[in-house]
Design a protein around this motif. Sequence first.
Motif, mmCIF file in Angstrom:
data_model
loop_
_atom_site.group_PDB
_atom_site.id
_atom_site.type_symbol
_atom_site.label_atom_id
_atom_site.label_comp_id
_atom_site.label_asym_id
_atom_site.label_seq_id
_atom_site.Cartn_x
_atom_site.Cartn_y
_atom_site.Cartn_z
ATOM 1 N N ARG A 166 0.684 -1.674 0.103
ATOM 2 C CA ARG A 166 -0.181 -0.239 0.157
ATOM 3 C C ARG A 166 0.612 1.639 0.277
ATOM 4 N NH1 ARG A 166 -5.164 -0.339 2.277
ATOM 5 N NH2 ARG A 166 -5.314 1.159 3.777
ATOM 6 N N GLN A 168 1.039 4.415 -3.229
ATOM 7 C CA GLN A 168 0.882 5.664 -2.366
ATOM 8 C C GLN A 168 2.150 6.618 -3.060
ATOM 9 O OE1 GLN A 168 -1.880 6.802 0.289
ATOM 10 N NE2 GLN A 168 -1.453 4.934 1.278
ATOM 11 N N PHE A 215 2.612 6.939 -7.017
ATOM 12 C CA PHE A 215 1.359 7.164 -7.605
ATOM 13 C C PHE A 215 1.365 8.660 -7.220
ATOM 14 C CE2 PHE A 215 -3.252 7.476 -9.273
ATOM 15 C CZ PHE A 215 -3.457 8.788 -8.647
ATOM 16 N N ASP A 230 -9.018 3.103 -0.662
ATOM 17 C CA ASP A 230 -8.851 3.428 0.109
ATOM 18 C C ASP A 230 -7.162 4.211 0.599
ATOM 19 O OD1 ASP A 230 -7.935 0.570 0.590
ATOM 20 O OD2 ASP A 230 -10.059 1.232 0.393
ATOM 21 N N LEU A 231 -6.348 4.166 -0.252
ATOM 22 C CA LEU A 231 -4.832 4.985 -0.265
ATOM 23 C C LEU A 231 -5.247 6.643 -0.933
ATOM 24 C CD1 LEU A 231 -2.801 3.178 -3.074
ATOM 25 C CD2 LEU A 231 -3.366 2.362 -0.837
ATOM 26 N N PRO A 232 -4.997 7.386 0.960
ATOM 27 C CA PRO A 232 -5.016 8.555 1.056
ATOM 28 C C PRO A 232 -4.707 9.499 -0.107
ATOM 29 C CG PRO A 232 -3.661 7.648 3.081
ATOM 30 C CD PRO A 232 -4.210 6.735 2.491
ATOM 31 N N VAL A 233 -3.510 9.151 -0.362
ATOM 32 C CA VAL A 233 -2.502 9.970 -1.741
ATOM 33 C C VAL A 233 -3.525 10.260 -2.937
ATOM 34 C CG1 VAL A 233 -0.911 10.533 -2.860
ATOM 35 C CG2 VAL A 233 -0.762 9.620 -0.476
ATOM 36 N N VAL A 234 -3.641 8.878 -2.693
ATOM 37 C CA VAL A 234 -4.471 8.786 -5.084
ATOM 38 C C VAL A 234 -5.591 9.018 -4.607
ATOM 39 C CG1 VAL A 234 -5.354 7.042 -6.393
ATOM 40 C CG2 VAL A 234 -2.994 6.424 -5.024
ATOM 41 N N LEU A 256 -5.618 12.783 -3.772
ATOM 42 C CA LEU A 256 -5.499 13.700 -5.683
ATOM 43 C C LEU A 256 -5.960 13.738 -6.841
ATOM 44 C CD1 LEU A 256 -1.455 12.712 -5.933
ATOM 45 C CD2 LEU A 256 -2.523 14.927 -5.612
ATOM 46 N N CYS A 257 -6.955 12.884 -6.326
ATOM 47 C CA CYS A 257 -7.785 12.498 -8.111
ATOM 48 C C CYS A 257 -9.094 12.721 -7.387
ATOM 49 C CB CYS A 257 -8.769 10.869 -7.364
ATOM 50 S SG CYS A 257 -7.713 9.804 -8.443
#
Lengths: 495, 625, 258
Positions: A37, A41, A44, B444-448, B451-452
């Motif tokens: 995970r 991140q 990304f 649930d990945l907070p960064v993704v 940004l989206c």
Amino acid sequence: MTVYNDPIENRPPPKRRRAYQIFTPGIPFYRDVRVLRLVAQIVFAVLFIGTLAVTWISLTTNLEQSQIALDFGVYKRSFAAGLPEGIPFDTEWDWAGNLDLANSTIFPVWIVLWLGIAYYAYTRLRQRNRQLAIIAAAVIVLLIPLHPTIISELDKAVSPYLFPKSNTRAIISGIVNTLRVVVLSVFASTLLGVLIGIGLLSTNYLVRTVSHVYVEIFRNTPLLVQLVLIYQGALLILPIVANSMTSPDKIGPLRFYEKFYVVNVRAFSFPKLNPTDTAAWFYGGLIVGLIVGYLVRRWRIRVQELTGTPSRTWLFVIPLFIVCMITGWLIAGGWPLSSGPFNVEYPQFGRFNIEGGTQISTPFMSLFSALTLYTTAFIADIVRAGIQSVPKGQVEAARSLGLSGPQVLGMVVLPQALRLIIPPLGNQYVNIGKNSSLGLAVGYADTYQAVQLVNNESGQSVPLFVGMMIIYLALSLLFSLLTNLLNTTTRLRTR
Amino acid sequence: MTDEQKFFVHYTAPKEPPPSRHPPIRDSGIIGWARVNLFSSLVDTISTLTMLAILGFAGYLFLDWAIFKAQWEVVFLNLRPLGSGPEFPPEEVPRIELSIYILFFLAMLSVGFWGRVRGFVFAILALIAVVTIVVPIVADAVEEPTIHYYIDANYNIRQVNFVADEGEVLTFTLDPVTDKSDFDNDKLQGYYGNEKLPNPAMDAFAAAIGEVNRGAIDPANYDLNLAIQIWDRRGQVIAQSDFSQGTSESTVLEWESPAEDWYTVTVVRDPNAPGENGIAWFKIDDLEVFYSTRTETRKRLDRFGDPPRLNCEGCAISTNRTDLRFNGERTLAQWFSLQLAPYLTEIRMFLFISLAVGLVGYGFGQAGKVQLDRKLMSRIVVGLWLLSVPVQIFVIRGVGGEDFLPRLSTTDLGGIYLTILLSIAGILASFPIGILLALGRQSDLPVVSLLCTLFIEVVRGVPLITLLFMGRLILPFVADALQNADLVIRLSIVLTLFTAAYLAEVIRGGLQIVPKGQTEAARALGLSEVYITTLIVLPQALRAVIPAIMGQFVSLLKDTSLVALVGLFEVTGAMRRLLSDTQTGYTLFQREGYIYIGIVYFILCYVLAEVSRRLEETGAGAARR
Amino acid sequence: MTEKAKREKPKIDHSGQPIISCRAVNKWFGDFHVLKDVSLDVMEGEVVVICGPSGSGKSTFIRCINRLEEHQEGQISVDGIELSNDTRNIAEIRREVGMVFQQFNLFPHLTVMQNITLAQRYVRHRPRKESEERTMELLDRVGIPEQANKYPGQLSGGQQQRVAIARALAMDPKIMLFDEPTSALDPEMIKEVLDVMLELAYGGMTMLCVTHEMGFAREVASRVVFMDGGRIVEVAEPEEFFSDPKHDRTKLFLSQIL
């Protein structure tokens, strides 16, 4: 077999692992869910920032070549041209002086008001968090002695942007124009939309069909086409100023010395009410009327609770309000109908144009009409869907309890329908805000047009467009926040 | 106990149930329907009557304008630029048509295979086809009205070119206007000048009318001093009437044409005369307004060549088409022959080929549904769609060289074709991006997720026109590759990103509808996350929001009109350009132009909305009960 | 009352290692302590019925076993594989454990056949023919072979649940988890699903069921576990559990449901 006798106490959850403890012993990192995970991140974020960085570098190098600056200096420059309409921006704007409470004549009133706000904040936050409440109240109270410093600092920071005829002032004038058309359009389209939405549900075939046709026509044609059609096709064929359509000078034996309306291709002019010195009494009368109305309403509701007689609030409030209003009017010297709180300014034929009175320009009229008609179609459908979503059983149950038609509508159907109507309605308001930018097509001096004009003069497209985007984002955000506020008040409480 | 009381104690129904009866006449049929829907209560009745009154009045006003006063030339004389763009070379238009035929064929093929078209649609199409054939034929028999032409003493010299047969006798009349009622608004609709349209002649005329209305000009004091002149093709004056004096006499010139050729008639003022006061009508009897029907124009041009361009001081270059339009009064028959017939003639070919292509496609679709295995047919249809993309690109872009398919760049495109192209390209390209954004926002990945969400909210909070403008001005700076990309591609990118953000919101709604249990069951089975998303979650989510996706497509179709403000000439932009070009003189036809555009958009959007409704009922629900 | 020939409960071999082993499992939802020191061992072939009031953590517990929920403390191991953050372990465990849900959770856009072959093909990587044959076998076993090409929406509740069971069985799991499989069914359909579950049990499948069907427990369970407030309160063999509960809480519970 096994029996456990002691109840087990609740324990708090274990502390989260430290950040550097991402690796779990025994699990290779490429199979560890936690590591994967985190890596995803990071990848990304790196990709995103990388793209942004590459774009940024390329953007800056190219912009340098075309001499477009990337700072916001363009907002300090002067705007040579003018805007066709809007608040004037070639005068000094002493906003700091107006805010300086220490020099104001009603300084004690201000202090009391401010302390009242501090107290209110304290009581509201007290339940949540005592410390927060005290801090908030203290900050508000501290603002009283500090506010001159704050205002003067703000003034220093902002004054290079707000001198007369600066670009910023021009753009602010554009923003005010946008707000004018947006706010009016919001009210008008909501009103009309609700009417047509109810028409869509009517039992009368004709009313229903006509409403349906209206919605289909105005939903399926682009706003731009509607706007240009109204402007070019309906408003530009109005006569030129010299041949304006005006109110008649004579109707039968009555003679009129002033014009009550003047319609030409530039603007629609109506008489304007200018407040005089005594206007304050009239306003005071209105305020007193509102307060009295509020108190009377509370009294009548109490009466209904205690004795059961219907409150019939409006029967009491409306006449009392009118009485207060008339009293204010009379005190302001308005007997019988002459020179009281207001001076009427009639439109006159000037040398080149109409002077005086309220003038509603043709671009404004067309933008307002097009926005309203277009959004009404959407709002009508939203209202219809909302009301139809209330199960018929609700109406049946209410009827069987003996509630009358309006009572069923107001107490059972509308509260439930509103819950489904408000979110998409808020969305439509945001759309009005964004669609107002089409004023460009008809020459209405809204935000977008103002920024375009500044851009034409200075050529600094990037900071100007970024600023414009921020303005529109703020507008959308404002409407979204308002919608959320409305949403929470109409929320269903569930388990 | 009486018999009645016994009835309630024991009762057995007879063996046969009683037959069903019709309801009483008051409640059935059209009378019953009207009672319920139109006249059910007092309020209802009043609403019905009010509505009928309003509708009748509004309908009368609109029809009166549309048939007797509106000038639809701007539409039927400009179908080519409206359809494929004002910049598009006319000789390449068949390529555009071919592209549209391919698209329509595939669309009908899909409809035939996956859907069903109800019978009455065919009836309507047949009716349209019949009307398209019959009306122009019948309309040829209707006589065209006389042209009227406004003149006053301050008017610049204008000329009217015409072709006369040998021996044809024509009458030209200069008729002074003596009655103020000649100037009521009906006749002069659209002739009022205004500050937007530089037409000094019309301005002066409108001012004069204003003065007459106010009584400032008295017809009794007319002093026109005008004469009618006829020139031949080379600019020689071959006939002239006397100069008009006084007020009430008309100046008439009766003239017989010596040979079959082009002639020009104009009105000149006596240079020696002192006065210049008055307004007159210039009437030309017995002359066919040949610019109003394409066939007549072509016939004449074929026979006589191009109209002469006479260089005279103060002359208009050549006759504007608008100068030959009517003064706003025509009969119904004339509307058929002069407005409807030319329009139908223009679109006849295109309409018939489209219908034929569509029917063939539909037929294939229906046949395939019956004959072939469903899966195979599915594959064929999808394959054909995919194949059509490179084919379309080839047809439009062409290859180099001048002969066969010269290379066209996308900036030449315009008109309705550009609208459709931008919409389809936008929605297709935005689909994968929108799905990715929606999944990213839900992750649930907070960064993704952050940004989206940021991207989606920023793009949704800003007006499209600003993004389009940035696409035009700023996008070239962003990447070197984009510096030379033409405007259509840049704006397509902007439209795609814009639609993707909205689509992401729509798809997010769909993702939320899929019950959590689905992912749990899939996970319990051991399926990997990628499979879960593509095989289980996305199909259900997309199916659930098909109507909303179609709604987004319709929105995109309407939003493409905004590129007109940024420099592209899709259909709104093409019409705008037509209507602002003072040379052609269509500036007075704003209403007709934009109403037509509105109708075009309406048809496109309404059809799409209907397709979406149909999809919702049959296609999406096929997986459920 | 009909007399049914009592079948033989399968014999459990208690000598080997337990196939499911949980030690001091603790789970929190935020601050809410939902599983408190839960320890349980299940031997191969055992049918363990877990009962208890709502909110007692029974569903959460069995969902922890195939990692649909993540436990914060304690160890869970299935068939010798430890349940941790190791993706390979998780994937292996999910292959060995099948689950049947209260809401069936069939995929509505796929036919019954596609529902059952999906995981076989994409997880077990079986060729299509083979998975289809296996599917028909299983549909036969649960009694609805004729429904293979219908969509779930066209089946009744009982049929849907049986398809769900077949779908889980298609993966040839060693353990089957049931999360209130009959709670969403009409009374008439409960019987057909229970019959399938009984067949499975008599066939020697290791089953962990959260259910309220006490008749089922009495007939085929090797052990009954009673949970309340996140902890295991009592574990006993069914005869002993229903006739002579030891804990007060168990007595209270049984008095209300029996």
